[in-house]
Design a protein around this motif. Structure first.
Motif, PDB file in Angstrom:
ATOM      1  N   THR A 179     -19.834 -15.623   8.801  1.00  0.00           N
ATOM      2  CA  THR A 179     -19.703 -14.175   8.574  1.00  0.00           C
ATOM      3  C   THR A 179     -20.581 -13.810   7.102  1.00  0.00           C
ATOM      4  O   THR A 179     -20.489 -14.689   6.295  1.00  0.00           O
ATOM      5  CB  THR A 179     -18.485 -13.337   8.611  1.00  0.00           C
ATOM      6  OG1 THR A 179     -17.621 -13.926   7.382  1.00  0.00           O
ATOM      7  CG2 THR A 179     -17.650 -13.440  10.136  1.00  0.00           C
ATOM      8  N   ARG A 180     -20.751 -12.673   6.965  1.00  0.00           N
ATOM      9  CA  ARG A 180     -21.673 -12.424   5.818  1.00  0.00           C
ATOM     10  C   ARG A 180     -20.440 -12.443   4.345  1.00  0.00           C
ATOM     11  O   ARG A 180     -20.766 -12.631   3.380  1.00  0.00           O
ATOM     12  CB  ARG A 180     -22.244 -10.886   5.534  1.00  0.00           C
ATOM     13  CG  ARG A 180     -22.801 -10.608   4.442  1.00  0.00           C
ATOM     14  CD  ARG A 180     -23.646  -9.214   4.473  1.00  0.00           C
ATOM     15  NE  ARG A 180     -24.556  -9.352   5.394  1.00  0.00           N
ATOM     16  CZ  ARG A 180     -26.087  -9.717   5.402  1.00  0.00           C
ATOM     17  NH1 ARG A 180     -26.198 -10.191   4.009  1.00  0.00           N
ATOM     18  NH2 ARG A 180     -26.781  -9.810   6.118  1.00  0.00           N
ATOM     19  N   ALA A 181     -19.394 -12.361   4.723  1.00  0.00           N
ATOM     20  CA  ALA A 181     -18.029 -12.299   3.952  1.00  0.00           C
ATOM     21  C   ALA A 181     -17.887 -13.693   3.275  1.00  0.00           C
ATOM     22  O   ALA A 181     -17.748 -14.024   2.165  1.00  0.00           O
ATOM     23  CB  ALA A 181     -17.037 -11.532   4.185  1.00  0.00           C
ATOM     24  N   SER A 182     -17.757 -14.548   4.349  1.00  0.00           N
ATOM     25  CA  SER A 182     -17.438 -16.031   4.042  1.00  0.00           C
ATOM     26  C   SER A 182     -18.572 -16.644   3.403  1.00  0.00           C
ATOM     27  O   SER A 182     -18.631 -17.233   2.319  1.00  0.00           O
ATOM     28  CB  SER A 182     -17.229 -16.679   5.345  1.00  0.00           C
ATOM     29  OG  SER A 182     -18.309 -16.839   6.525  1.00  0.00           O
ATOM     30  N   ALA A 183     -19.912 -16.272   4.050  1.00  0.00           N
ATOM     31  CA  ALA A 183     -21.050 -16.691   3.138  1.00  0.00           C
ATOM     32  C   ALA A 183     -21.111 -16.364   1.583  1.00  0.00           C
ATOM     33  O   ALA A 183     -21.562 -17.224   0.746  1.00  0.00           O
ATOM     34  CB  ALA A 183     -22.267 -16.548   3.985  1.00  0.00           C
ATOM     35  N   SER A 184     -20.682 -15.023   1.383  1.00  0.00           N
ATOM     36  CA  SER A 184     -20.832 -14.466   0.138  1.00  0.00           C
ATOM     37  C   SER A 184     -19.806 -15.225  -0.816  1.00  0.00           C
ATOM     38  O   SER A 184     -19.927 -15.392  -2.010  1.00  0.00           O
ATOM     39  CB  SER A 184     -20.591 -13.075   0.094  1.00  0.00           C
ATOM     40  OG  SER A 184     -21.776 -12.487   0.914  1.00  0.00           O
ATOM     41  N   GLY A 185     -18.501 -15.392  -0.238  1.00  0.00           N
ATOM     42  CA  GLY A 185     -17.483 -16.062  -0.896  1.00  0.00           C
ATOM     43  C   GLY A 185     -17.941 -17.450  -1.153  1.00  0.00           C
ATOM     44  O   GLY A 185     -17.570 -17.991  -2.498  1.00  0.00           O
ATOM     45  N   SER A 237     -26.268 -15.156   9.089  1.00  0.00           N
ATOM     46  CA  SER A 237     -26.270 -16.486   9.973  1.00  0.00           C
ATOM     47  C   SER A 237     -25.258 -16.250  11.200  1.00  0.00           C
ATOM     48  O   SER A 237     -24.279 -15.316  11.026  1.00  0.00           O
ATOM     49  CB  SER A 237     -25.393 -17.545   9.164  1.00  0.00           C
ATOM     50  OG  SER A 237     -25.171 -18.676   9.758  1.00  0.00           O
ATOM     51  N   GLN A 238     -25.743 -16.750  12.052  1.00  0.00           N
ATOM     52  CA  GLN A 238     -24.818 -16.600  13.479  1.00  0.00           C
ATOM     53  C   GLN A 238     -23.445 -17.543  13.275  1.00  0.00           C
ATOM     54  O   GLN A 238     -22.414 -17.352  14.165  1.00  0.00           O
ATOM     55  CB  GLN A 238     -25.451 -17.006  14.684  1.00  0.00           C
ATOM     56  CG  GLN A 238     -26.675 -16.403  15.111  1.00  0.00           C
ATOM     57  CD  GLN A 238     -27.475 -16.765  16.274  1.00  0.00           C
ATOM     58  OE1 GLN A 238     -27.146 -17.582  16.532  1.00  0.00           O
ATOM     59  NE2 GLN A 238     -28.468 -15.987  16.602  1.00  0.00           N
ATOM     60  N   GLU A 239     -23.314 -18.553  12.521  1.00  0.00           N
ATOM     61  CA  GLU A 239     -22.188 -19.389  12.390  1.00  0.00           C
ATOM     62  C   GLU A 239     -21.163 -18.802  11.413  1.00  0.00           C
ATOM     63  O   GLU A 239     -20.120 -19.179  11.709  1.00  0.00           O
ATOM     64  CB  GLU A 239     -22.481 -20.640  11.957  1.00  0.00           C
ATOM     65  CG  GLU A 239     -23.419 -21.480  13.233  1.00  0.00           C
ATOM     66  CD  GLU A 239     -23.898 -22.786  12.468  1.00  0.00           C
ATOM     67  OE1 GLU A 239     -23.236 -23.439  11.517  1.00  0.00           O
ATOM     68  OE2 GLU A 239     -24.878 -23.370  13.223  1.00  0.00           O
TER      69      GLU A 239
END
Length: 108
Positions: A54-60, A50-52
């Motif tokens: 990060t991959r880490a925050s989405a995974s968390g 996502s542009q909004e």
């Protein structure tokens, strides 16, 4: 069903008790929480970036959501298994043992 049977009045009187094998609650909850978190983590890592976020925050986020969902599913599975195993309970006679006394006659 009586949870705590009456205490016998004498040492030679037996009490009828109902015994069933029950699963442990916390291992069920923790196992399903960890499984849910791992599934959520994998979904977050394999999903479209996502542009909004990060991959880490989405995974968390997905890991926390999966852990919460896993706790709910684990509790439901626990209740179903506990109900199923409680139907297979058996009745036994419990005979109290003589109380432990030391050489001076005092209980210990």
């Amino acid at each position: 069903m009586e949870q705590h049977p009456a205490t016998p009045t004498s040492a030679d009187q037996s009490v009828e008790v109902q015994i069933h094998s029950a699963p442990k609650f916390w291992p069920f909850i923790l196992t399903f929480a960890v499984l849910g978190a791992l599934i959520g983590l994998v979904i977050g890592l394999l999903g479209e970036p996502s542009q909004e976020y990060t991959r880490a925050s989405a995974s968390g986020f997905f890991a926390m959501f999966g852990a919460g969902l896993g706790v709910g599913i684990g509790a439901l599975v626990f209740v179903i298994i506990d109900r199923f195993t409680s139907r297979k309970s058996t009745k036994h006679l419990a005979v109290p043992l003589a109380e432990d006394t030391d050489s001076s006659g005092q209980q210990g």
